[in-house]
Design a protein around this motif. Structure first.
Motif, PDB file in Angstrom:
ATOM      1  N   UNK A  91      -9.454  42.781  89.796  1.00 29.34           N
ATOM      2  CA  UNK A  91      -9.209  43.460  88.517  1.00 29.34           C
ATOM      3  C   UNK A  91     -10.348  43.202  87.543  1.00 29.34           C
ATOM      4  N   UNK A  92     -10.843  41.959  87.500  1.00 35.19           N
ATOM      5  CA  UNK A  92     -11.955  41.633  86.598  1.00 35.19           C
ATOM      6  C   UNK A  92     -13.210  42.401  86.997  1.00 35.19           C
ATOM      7  N   UNK A  93     -13.440  42.513  88.290  1.00 31.70           N
ATOM      8  CA  UNK A  93     -14.617  43.238  88.764  1.00 31.70           C
ATOM      9  C   UNK A  93     -14.553  44.703  88.355  1.00 31.70           C
ATOM     10  N   UNK A  94     -13.373  45.308  88.470  1.00 28.47           N
ATOM     11  CA  UNK A  94     -13.227  46.710  88.083  1.00 28.47           C
ATOM     12  C   UNK A  94     -13.513  46.895  86.593  1.00 28.47           C
ATOM     13  N   UNK A  95     -13.008  45.984  85.781  1.00 26.25           N
ATOM     14  CA  UNK A  95     -13.237  46.062  84.329  1.00 26.25           C
ATOM     15  C   UNK A  95     -14.724  45.892  84.023  1.00 26.25           C
ATOM     16  N   UNK A  96     -15.340  44.934  84.667  1.00 27.93           N
ATOM     17  CA  UNK A  96     -16.760  44.652  84.414  1.00 27.93           C
ATOM     18  C   UNK A  96     -17.662  45.751  84.962  1.00 27.93           C
ATOM     19  N   UNK A  97     -17.322  46.301  86.107  1.00 27.28           N
ATOM     20  CA  UNK A  97     -18.138  47.394  86.644  1.00 27.28           C
ATOM     21  C   UNK A  97     -18.073  48.610  85.731  1.00 27.28           C
ATOM     22  N   UNK A  98     -16.889  48.886  85.177  1.00 30.18           N
ATOM     23  CA  UNK A  98     -16.754  50.005  84.249  1.00 30.18           C
ATOM     24  C   UNK A  98     -17.591  49.786  82.993  1.00 30.18           C
ATOM     25  N   UNK A  99     -17.754  48.520  82.603  1.00 37.28           N
ATOM     26  CA  UNK A  99     -18.556  48.192  81.430  1.00 37.28           C
ATOM     27  C   UNK A  99     -20.046  48.020  81.775  1.00 37.28           C
ATOM     28  N   UNK A 100     -20.383  48.138  83.065  1.00 35.10           N
ATOM     29  CA  UNK A 100     -21.771  47.938  83.483  1.00 35.10           C
ATOM     30  C   UNK A 100     -22.212  46.494  83.376  1.00 35.10           C
ATOM     31  N   UNK A 101     -21.248  45.598  83.571  1.00 32.84           N
ATOM     32  CA  UNK A 101     -21.522  44.176  83.334  1.00 32.84           C
ATOM     33  C   UNK A 101     -21.121  43.319  84.534  1.00 32.84           C
ATOM     34  N   UNK A 150      -9.294  39.887  82.619  1.00 37.29           N
ATOM     35  CA  UNK A 150      -8.128  40.712  82.946  1.00 37.29           C
ATOM     36  C   UNK A 150      -7.163  40.773  81.765  1.00 37.29           C
ATOM     37  N   UNK A 151      -6.929  39.636  81.115  1.00 36.58           N
ATOM     38  CA  UNK A 151      -5.996  39.587  79.978  1.00 36.58           C
ATOM     39  C   UNK A 151      -6.466  40.448  78.812  1.00 36.58           C
ATOM     40  N   UNK A 152      -7.763  40.400  78.525  1.00 31.54           N
ATOM     41  CA  UNK A 152      -8.289  41.130  77.364  1.00 31.54           C
ATOM     42  C   UNK A 152      -8.709  42.555  77.706  1.00 31.54           C
ATOM     43  N   UNK A 153      -8.954  42.818  78.989  1.00 31.41           N
ATOM     44  CA  UNK A 153      -9.456  44.126  79.386  1.00 31.41           C
ATOM     45  C   UNK A 153     -10.894  44.347  78.957  1.00 31.41           C
ATOM     46  N   UNK A 154     -11.582  43.258  78.635  1.00 33.87           N
ATOM     47  CA  UNK A 154     -12.959  43.335  78.157  1.00 33.87           C
ATOM     48  C   UNK A 154     -13.869  42.461  79.012  1.00 33.87           C
ATOM     49  N   UNK A 155     -15.085  42.934  79.198  1.00 33.23           N
ATOM     50  CA  UNK A 155     -16.058  42.167  79.971  1.00 33.23           C
ATOM     51  C   UNK A 155     -17.305  41.890  79.137  1.00 33.23           C
TER      52      UNK A 155
END
Length: 139
Positions: free
Chosen positions: A128-138, A78-83
């Motif tokens: 929030x982490x799930x949304x970021x990771x789903x967007x990254x396909x991860x 969540x902090x980095x916006x990266x998964x």
């Protein structure tokens, strides 16, 4: 008597045929193993050896380190916006350091309370982490 022999012969034939076809079904990997395979980030770092070898009566310590690891990682996403895999599944060093510095000398009940707190943190960060990771396909 002949009917009974005939039925026995049919049963033996059916058994023989079923044994003939068994290897085709046995080829499927239905035996559970302890080896873990992941579809996402397959090169995850293994748990620390002391965690895997911990006596059952002290398993709450292993659970606490796992809870620390999960909370830290979800919050980091969540902090980095990266998964990226390195962010989602880093080494266990930070979680172990937190355990040793803050919790290792605590009583069992204190560690159980700490596990609960880390679980709440992880659960708060998870959407929030799930949304970021789903967007990254991860995810």
């Amino acid at each position: 008597m002949r009917v009974t022999r005939f039925r026995l012969a049919l049963a033996a034939l059916a058994l023989g045929l079923s044994l003939t076809f068994t290897p085709a079904f046995a080829e499927r990997d239905l035996v559970p193993t302890l080896e873990r395979r992941f579809d996402v980030c397959p090169d995850r770092p293994a748990e620390l050896s002391w965690m895997q070898e911990i006596p059952l009566r002290q398993a709450y310590q292993r659970v606490l380190v796992q809870d620390i690891y999960r909370a830290q990682n979800l919050e980091r996403i969540v902090e980095t916006g990266s998964c990226d895999c390195e962010i989602r599944f880093p080494s266990w060093d930070d979680a172990e350091a937190m355990f040793r510095e803050v919790h290792a000398s605590g009583e069992r009940w204190e560690m159980l309370q700490a596990s609960d707190a880390y679980n709440r943190r992880a659960n708060a960060a998870r959407p929030a982490a799930k949304a970021i990771c789903e967007a990254a396909g991860n995810w």
